[in-house]
Design a protein around this motif. Structure first.
Motif, PDB file in Angstrom:
ATOM      1  N   ILE A 205       0.867  -1.174   0.000  1.00 36.62           N
ATOM      2  CA  ILE A 205       0.000   0.000   0.000  1.00 36.62           C
ATOM      3  C   ILE A 205       0.902   1.222   0.000  1.00 36.62           C
ATOM      4  N   THR A 206       0.764   2.090  -1.011  1.00 35.51           N
ATOM      5  CA  THR A 206       1.595   3.290  -1.047  1.00 35.51           C
ATOM      6  C   THR A 206       1.122   4.277   0.019  1.00 35.51           C
ATOM      7  N   THR A 207       1.974   5.227   0.302  1.00 35.69           N
ATOM      8  CA  THR A 207       1.617   6.279   1.258  1.00 35.69           C
ATOM      9  C   THR A 207       0.395   7.050   0.763  1.00 35.69           C
ATOM     10  N   ALA A 208       0.345   7.358  -0.543  1.00 35.44           N
ATOM     11  CA  ALA A 208      -0.787   8.101  -1.107  1.00 35.44           C
ATOM     12  C   ALA A 208      -2.088   7.325  -0.935  1.00 35.44           C
ATOM     13  N   ALA A 209      -2.064   6.006  -1.181  1.00 42.29           N
ATOM     14  CA  ALA A 209      -3.264   5.186  -1.010  1.00 42.29           C
ATOM     15  C   ALA A 209      -3.672   5.149   0.458  1.00 42.29           C
ATOM     16  N   ALA A 210      -2.706   4.999   1.352  1.00 39.57           N
ATOM     17  CA  ALA A 210      -3.014   4.955   2.786  1.00 39.57           C
ATOM     18  C   ALA A 210      -3.643   6.256   3.251  1.00 39.57           C
ATOM     19  N   GLU A 211      -3.118   7.374   2.780  1.00 34.76           N
ATOM     20  CA  GLU A 211      -3.679   8.675   3.166  1.00 34.76           C
ATOM     21  C   GLU A 211      -5.120   8.814   2.681  1.00 34.76           C
ATOM     22  N   GLN A 212      -5.412   8.357   1.467  1.00 33.16           N
ATOM     23  CA  GLN A 212      -6.775   8.442   0.936  1.00 33.16           C
ATOM     24  C   GLN A 212      -7.720   7.515   1.690  1.00 33.16           C
ATOM     25  N   ILE A 213      -7.278   6.312   1.980  1.00 35.06           N
ATOM     26  CA  ILE A 213      -8.109   5.383   2.755  1.00 35.06           C
ATOM     27  C   ILE A 213      -8.441   5.988   4.107  1.00 35.06           C
ATOM     28  N   GLN A 214      -7.434   6.526   4.775  1.00 39.06           N
ATOM     29  CA  GLN A 214      -7.648   7.141   6.097  1.00 39.06           C
ATOM     30  C   GLN A 214      -8.593   8.331   6.000  1.00 39.06           C
TER      31      GLN A 214
ATOM     32  N   ASP B 105     -11.085 -13.353   5.480  1.00 30.40           N
ATOM     33  CA  ASP B 105     -10.327 -12.247   4.898  1.00 30.40           C
ATOM     34  C   ASP B 105      -8.844 -12.400   5.184  1.00 30.40           C
ATOM     35  N   VAL B 106      -8.032 -12.015   4.220  1.00 32.32           N
ATOM     36  CA  VAL B 106      -6.592 -11.892   4.430  1.00 32.32           C
ATOM     37  C   VAL B 106      -6.330 -10.396   4.528  1.00 32.32           C
ATOM     38  N   THR B 107      -5.604  -9.976   5.546  1.00 33.47           N
ATOM     39  CA  THR B 107      -5.389  -8.550   5.757  1.00 33.47           C
ATOM     40  C   THR B 107      -3.939  -8.171   5.505  1.00 33.47           C
ATOM     41  N   PHE B 108      -3.782  -6.955   4.995  1.00 32.60           N
ATOM     42  CA  PHE B 108      -2.466  -6.364   4.754  1.00 32.60           C
ATOM     43  C   PHE B 108      -2.474  -4.994   5.411  1.00 32.60           C
ATOM     44  N   GLU B 109      -1.494  -4.736   6.257  1.00 32.62           N
ATOM     45  CA  GLU B 109      -1.417  -3.466   6.977  1.00 32.62           C
ATOM     46  C   GLU B 109      -0.133  -2.748   6.611  1.00 32.62           C
ATOM     47  N   GLU B 110      -0.281  -1.463   6.311  1.00 37.29           N
ATOM     48  CA  GLU B 110       0.878  -0.639   5.987  1.00 37.29           C
ATOM     49  C   GLU B 110       0.485   0.818   6.146  1.00 37.29           C
ATOM     50  N   HIS B 111       1.388   1.629   6.638  1.00 32.19           N
ATOM     51  CA  HIS B 111       1.160   3.066   6.817  1.00 32.19           C
ATOM     52  C   HIS B 111      -0.089   3.359   7.655  1.00 32.19           C
ATOM     53  N   GLY B 112      -0.411   2.484   8.595  1.00 32.96           N
ATOM     54  CA  GLY B 112      -1.520   2.724   9.507  1.00 32.96           C
ATOM     55  C   GLY B 112      -2.901   2.378   8.984  1.00 32.96           C
ATOM     56  N   VAL B 113      -2.995   1.743   7.818  1.00 29.42           N
ATOM     57  CA  VAL B 113      -4.299   1.335   7.285  1.00 29.42           C
ATOM     58  C   VAL B 113      -4.285  -0.154   6.969  1.00 29.42           C
ATOM     59  N   THR B 114      -5.492  -0.709   6.833  1.00 27.58           N
ATOM     60  CA  THR B 114      -5.637  -2.134   6.544  1.00 27.58           C
ATOM     61  C   THR B 114      -6.411  -2.319   5.246  1.00 27.58           C
ATOM     62  N   VAL B 115      -5.919  -3.241   4.419  1.00 29.00           N
ATOM     63  CA  VAL B 115      -6.627  -3.655   3.205  1.00 29.00           C
ATOM     64  C   VAL B 115      -7.050  -5.097   3.410  1.00 29.00           C
ATOM     65  N   PHE B 116      -8.333  -5.371   3.211  1.00 32.07           N
ATOM     66  CA  PHE B 116      -8.925  -6.693   3.376  1.00 32.07           C
ATOM     67  C   PHE B 116      -9.102  -7.305   1.990  1.00 32.07           C
ATOM     68  N   VAL B 117      -8.639  -8.548   1.816  1.00 35.29           N
ATOM     69  CA  VAL B 117      -8.736  -9.227   0.527  1.00 35.29           C
ATOM     70  C   VAL B 117      -9.409 -10.577   0.730  1.00 35.29           C
ATOM     71  N   ALA B 118     -10.405 -10.862  -0.106  1.00 36.02           N
ATOM     72  CA  ALA B 118     -11.065 -12.165  -0.075  1.00 36.02           C
ATOM     73  C   ALA B 118     -10.086 -13.215  -0.584  1.00 36.02           C
ATOM     74  N   PRO B 119     -10.087 -14.416   0.007  1.00 35.32           N
ATOM     75  CA  PRO B 119      -9.137 -15.458  -0.378  1.00 35.32           C
ATOM     76  C   PRO B 119      -9.148 -15.798  -1.864  1.00 35.32           C
ATOM     77  N   GLU B 120     -10.315 -15.760  -2.495  1.00 33.14           N
ATOM     78  CA  GLU B 120     -10.392 -16.116  -3.910  1.00 33.14           C
ATOM     79  C   GLU B 120      -9.711 -15.085  -4.817  1.00 33.14           C
ATOM     80  N   ALA B 121      -9.429 -13.896  -4.302  1.00 31.44           N
ATOM     81  CA  ALA B 121      -8.765 -12.864  -5.097  1.00 31.44           C
ATOM     82  C   ALA B 121      -7.252 -12.833  -4.874  1.00 31.44           C
TER      83      ALA B 121
END
Length: 108
Positions: free
Chosen positions: A6-15, A53-69
């Motif tokens: 997760i880039t810093t720009a993406a994390a900032e937008q998610i937050q 869900d499989v989770t990925f955390e970076e720059h203080g945000v979390t991205v949730f991904v379904a196993p099939e993806a």
């Protein structure tokens, strides 16, 4: 083990969007059959985590991904870009073999 960055720009937008909404755990990413090339990304905000869900955390945000993806998204980078007047999440996905001319769908 699958990787997703997760880039810093993406994390900032998610937050920013989560703060505006006033709730949510992070960004949910999946794929669905669609378009002329095979699949498209589906983005939503995760208000709760699914058991698988499989989770990925970076720059203080979390991205949730379904196993099939996971296989299609493995090694991808989630970015947030501005091109002219357009702002959007972009996936820099090394698994993409082809994508349609409009950029809405891809194949792996």
């Amino acid at each position: 083990m699958a990787q997703l960055s997760i880039t810093t720009a993406a994390a900032e937008q998610i937050q920013r969007v989560l703060e505006e909404r006033g709730h949510g755990l992070g960004l949910r990413v999946s794929v669905k059959p669609s378009g002329c090339s095979g699949f498209s990304y589906v983005l939503d905000f995760a208000d709760e985590a699914a058991n698988d869900d499989v989770t990925f955390e970076e720059h203080g945000v979390t991205v949730f991904v379904a196993p099939e993806a996971l296989e299609m998204l493995d090694g991808s980078e989630v970015d947030y870009v501005s091109e002219g007047l357009n702002r959007f999440f972009r996936f820099n996905n090394p698994n993409v073999k082809d994508q349609c001319g409009c950029g809405e769908s891809f194949s792996v």
